[in-house]
Design a protein around this motif. Structure first.
Motif, mmCIF file in Angstrom:
data_model
loop_
_atom_site.group_PDB
_atom_site.id
_atom_site.type_symbol
_atom_site.label_atom_id
_atom_site.label_comp_id
_atom_site.label_asym_id
_atom_site.label_seq_id
_atom_site.Cartn_x
_atom_site.Cartn_y
_atom_site.Cartn_z
ATOM 1 N N MET A 1 1.010 -1.705 0.034
ATOM 2 C CA MET A 1 0.379 0.057 -0.431
ATOM 3 C C MET A 1 1.046 1.063 -0.084
ATOM 4 N N PHE A 4 0.823 3.489 -2.938
ATOM 5 C CA PHE A 4 -0.955 3.354 -3.755
ATOM 6 C C PHE A 4 -0.973 4.910 -3.201
ATOM 7 N N VAL A 5 -0.682 5.107 -2.283
ATOM 8 C CA VAL A 5 -1.448 6.478 -0.803
ATOM 9 C C VAL A 5 -0.825 7.437 -1.241
ATOM 10 N N LEU A 7 -1.004 8.373 -4.725
ATOM 11 C CA LEU A 7 -1.556 8.452 -6.297
ATOM 12 C C LEU A 7 -2.796 9.464 -6.021
ATOM 13 N N CYS A 49 -5.382 11.070 2.247
ATOM 14 C CA CYS A 49 -3.814 9.948 2.453
ATOM 15 C C CYS A 49 -2.879 11.120 2.514
ATOM 16 N N ALA A 296 -10.298 5.285 -9.406
ATOM 17 C CA ALA A 296 -8.844 5.366 -8.644
ATOM 18 C C ALA A 296 -7.878 5.608 -7.348
ATOM 19 N N SER A 297 -8.993 7.534 -7.319
ATOM 20 C CA SER A 297 -7.909 8.289 -6.019
ATOM 21 C C SER A 297 -8.870 7.680 -5.315
ATOM 22 N N CYS A 300 -7.760 3.617 -3.650
ATOM 23 C CA CYS A 300 -7.013 4.215 -3.085
ATOM 24 C C CYS A 300 -6.875 4.802 -1.253
ATOM 25 N N ASN A 303 -8.988 2.308 0.414
ATOM 26 C CA ASN A 303 -7.395 0.649 0.578
ATOM 27 C C ASN A 303 -7.028 1.420 1.633
#
Length: 318
Positions: A1, A4-5, A7, A49, A296-297, A300, A303
């Protein structure tokens, strides 16, 4: 992860093409709503994020008020935990909070001052109570939101327009009030404060909101050429910008500025009512890219939150 944080902080770049192309294949109403939703979702994901990176990265700094479980090695393995990155994220988060607070306070302060200035001012002769005519030679007109909202116009602006053009002006500003365009503008302003990559969407929403009101005005007066002429003439006589945060009828025109584009659009055919561009067009491809970037944002950010909660639950003693 870990990777991806980050992104959601750069994925707003995927929305830049739709900000440039949406006006070609969407009704201004649909364009305004679509870009506002994209801006809001991406801004929330960016803040989320950025906060996760900050709190996890600074969890082991002495004096940090976070629970001890946040500094557990398993938690720090789930998210980037470099103290320099975490500290930078916290500073950025503080700057974002300051910028958003300043924008909101400024917006509310201007509205409050304008309402105090208009309190007790009678409506224009022969007009409904939502019209406030100010005895000012400087030409301007804007929609002042509130309960109730009011259309503010100067005598200088009215003097520079013909009777049918004045009708188009008032219909334009009343469309701003009726559809609460100030909310779209403020939302995208705050989103741009959160992530500068969202600034193109802010500018695009400001333009599409004006186009939306243009189309409402043209429908109200029954002649697109009258509205186009009113926009052009108001831009020619205007030399002062309206109060910040308000939707204005026109600002001084430039060769490539929004006013010539608005006039050209009004002189063209009525825009299609579709809320999504055709798939086999550049605008359709741009909309798909922006939708994928937004999804996707969100994924991410979700997630990162879920993974962190799972790890925290695992390391927290019963």
């Amino acid at each position: 992860m870990g990777f991806f944080v980050f992104l959601p902080l750069v994925l707003p770049l995927t929305a830049v093409p739709i900000a440039r192309l949406t006006e070609q294949h969407l009704h201004p109403r649909g364009a305004t709503r679509l870009m506002t939703v994209i801006s809001a979702v991406m801004a929330v994901c960016s803040v989320l994020c950025l906060g996760l990176i900050g709190v996890v990265g600074t969890a082991q700094i002495p004096g940090n008020p976070l629970p001890d479980s946040w500094s557990d090695p398993e938690v720090r393995a789930a998210l980037p935990y470099h103290e320099t990155v975490g500290t930078a994220a916290m500073w950025l988060l503080a700057l974002v909070a300051f910028a958003c607070a300043r924008t909101t306070v400024r917006h509310l302060r201007v509205r409050s001052r304008a309402r105090r200035a208009l309190s007790g001012l009678p409506a224009g002769p022969g007009e409904s109570s939502d019209l406030a005519v100010l005895p000012d030679h400087s030409p301007y007109a804007y929609a002042l939101p509130g309960s109730p909202g009011r259309v503010v116009v100067s005598t200088g602006m009215l003097a520079g327009l013909a009777a049918d053009e004045r009708e188009a002006l008032l219909a334009h500003e009343r469309a701003h009030l009726r559809h609460r365009h100030h909310r779209y503008l403020l939302t995208t302003q705050l989103a741009a404060c959160v992530n500068p990559f969202l600034r193109p969407l802010q500018n695009a929403v400001a333009y599409s909101a004006e186009r939306w009101a243009d189309e409402e005005s043209a429908q109200a007066v029954g002649d697109r050429r009258i509205t186009a002429r009113a926009v052009a003439r108001a831009a020619l006589v205007s030399h002062a910008a309206p109060a910040p945060g308000f939707a204005a009828f026109a600002t001084p025109a430039t060769a490539a500025g929004p006013v010539p584009r608005r006039v050209a659009a009004l002189l063209g055919p009525v825009p299609t009512s579709r809320n999504w561009p055709p798939a086999k067009t550049p605008a359709g491809l741009a909309a798909m890219v922006a939708a994928i970037g937004t999804a996707a944002s969100a994924l991410c950010a979700l997630n990162a939150v879920v993974a962190l909660l799972v790890v925290l639950k695992a390391v927290t003693p019963l």
